[in-house]
Design a protein around this motif. Structure first.
Motif, PDB file in Angstrom:
ATOM      1  N   SER A 122     100.215 141.333  21.104  1.00  0.00           N
ATOM      2  CA  SER A 122      99.471 141.407  19.831  1.00  0.00           C
ATOM      3  C   SER A 122      98.998 142.823  19.499  1.00  0.00           C
ATOM      4  O   SER A 122      98.830 143.173  18.340  1.00  0.00           O
ATOM      5  CB  SER A 122      98.244 140.499  19.889  1.00  0.00           C
ATOM      6  N   LEU A 172     101.685 148.226  18.142  1.00  0.00           N
ATOM      7  CA  LEU A 172     101.832 148.664  16.749  1.00  0.00           C
ATOM      8  C   LEU A 172     103.257 148.477  16.240  1.00  0.00           C
ATOM      9  O   LEU A 172     103.480 148.227  15.056  1.00  0.00           O
ATOM     10  CB  LEU A 172     101.453 150.137  16.628  1.00  0.00           C
ATOM     11  N   TRP A 199     104.549 145.931  13.732  1.00  0.00           N
ATOM     12  CA  TRP A 199     104.349 146.062  12.280  1.00  0.00           C
ATOM     13  C   TRP A 199     105.320 147.038  11.630  1.00  0.00           C
ATOM     14  O   TRP A 199     105.231 147.324  10.439  1.00  0.00           O
ATOM     15  CB  TRP A 199     102.893 146.481  12.004  1.00  0.00           C
ATOM     16  N   ARG A 206     103.666 138.304  14.880  1.00  0.00           N
ATOM     17  CA  ARG A 206     102.665 138.868  13.963  1.00  0.00           C
ATOM     18  C   ARG A 206     101.596 137.823  13.627  1.00  0.00           C
ATOM     19  O   ARG A 206     100.398 138.130  13.582  1.00  0.00           O
ATOM     20  CB  ARG A 206     103.333 139.330  12.663  1.00  0.00           C
ATOM     21  N   ILE A 218      94.539 142.912  13.270  1.00  0.00           N
ATOM     22  CA  ILE A 218      95.071 143.278  11.953  1.00  0.00           C
ATOM     23  C   ILE A 218      94.834 144.767  11.766  1.00  0.00           C
ATOM     24  O   ILE A 218      93.717 145.255  11.997  1.00  0.00           O
ATOM     25  CB  ILE A 218      94.357 142.513  10.820  1.00  0.00           C
ATOM     26  N   LEU A 219      95.862 145.484  11.361  1.00  0.00           N
ATOM     27  CA  LEU A 219      95.689 146.922  11.144  1.00  0.00           C
ATOM     28  C   LEU A 219      94.714 147.133   9.987  1.00  0.00           C
ATOM     29  O   LEU A 219      94.697 146.342   9.035  1.00  0.00           O
ATOM     30  CB  LEU A 219      97.031 147.570  10.803  1.00  0.00           C
ATOM     31  N   HIS A 274      96.197 146.942   6.558  1.00  0.00           N
ATOM     32  CA  HIS A 274      96.583 145.578   6.163  1.00  0.00           C
ATOM     33  C   HIS A 274      95.352 144.758   5.790  1.00  0.00           C
ATOM     34  O   HIS A 274      95.362 143.984   4.831  1.00  0.00           O
ATOM     35  CB  HIS A 274      97.337 144.892   7.303  1.00  0.00           C
TER      36      HIS A 274
END
Ligand code: SF4
Ligand code: SF4
Length: 146
Positions: A42, A45, A48, A74, A83-84, A87
């Motif tokens: 998870s 990086l 993504w 994801r 969550i970035l 995002h």
């Protein structure tokens, strides 16, 4: 996708060799598949960096649904709160304005100056925006983003 499908991966690298994103980023889809079997990824990086072009999935000689696996990974990451920031910001716009990239006051003013009305989007109609918010809340999306 079934975990058993991923276990048939024999690390041929066809997916990585077919990946347009991997040519320009650190994304190594073969490694993602390998790592996802062994551990929770998870935090990675690279997850993504995939554009979901489906090249890898079309070409995998084992018929593994590679892109679908990335989407599942994801989903798991998001459910784990990974969550970035960028995002999350986009998701917040969606929740608050009904748009991932809403128009701002500056651009509304510029449009007015040249005689253009506000774009015909949900943001313009409070009732429609309220409906979108209700819909997002009913799916639990807003809770995920918090
Ligand atoms: S193309 Fe398929 S079998 Fe080959 S490494 Fe990628 S996922 Fe594994
Ligand atoms: S779907 Fe994603 S991982 Fe697969 S080839 Fe396209 S960008 Fe690469």
């Amino acid at each position: 996708m079934k975990n058993s499908e991923i276990l048939t991966c024999f690390q041929c690298g066809t997916c990585t060799g077919s990946c347009p994103s991997g040519k320009y980023t650190s994304l190594n889809v073969r490694r993602i598949i390998k790592d996802s079997i062994k551990k929770d990824i998870s935090e990675q990086l690279d997850l993504w960096m995939c554009t979901t072009c489906y090249n890898c999935q079309e070409r995998c000689p084992r018929g593994i649904k590679v892109t679908d696996a990335i989407l599942s990974l994801r989903e798991k990451a998001v459910k784990n709160g990974k969550i970035l920031p960028a995002h999350r910001a986009v998701c917040k716009f969606l929740i608050e304005m009904g748009h991932a990239v809403p128009i701002d006051d500056i651009h509304i003013a510029i449009r007015e100056k040249i005689g253009l009305a506000q774009p015909e989007t949900v943001t313009k109609y409070p009732r429609a925006l309220k409906d979108v918010k209700t819909l997002l809340a009913s799916t639990g999306f807003d809770e995920l983003i918090k």
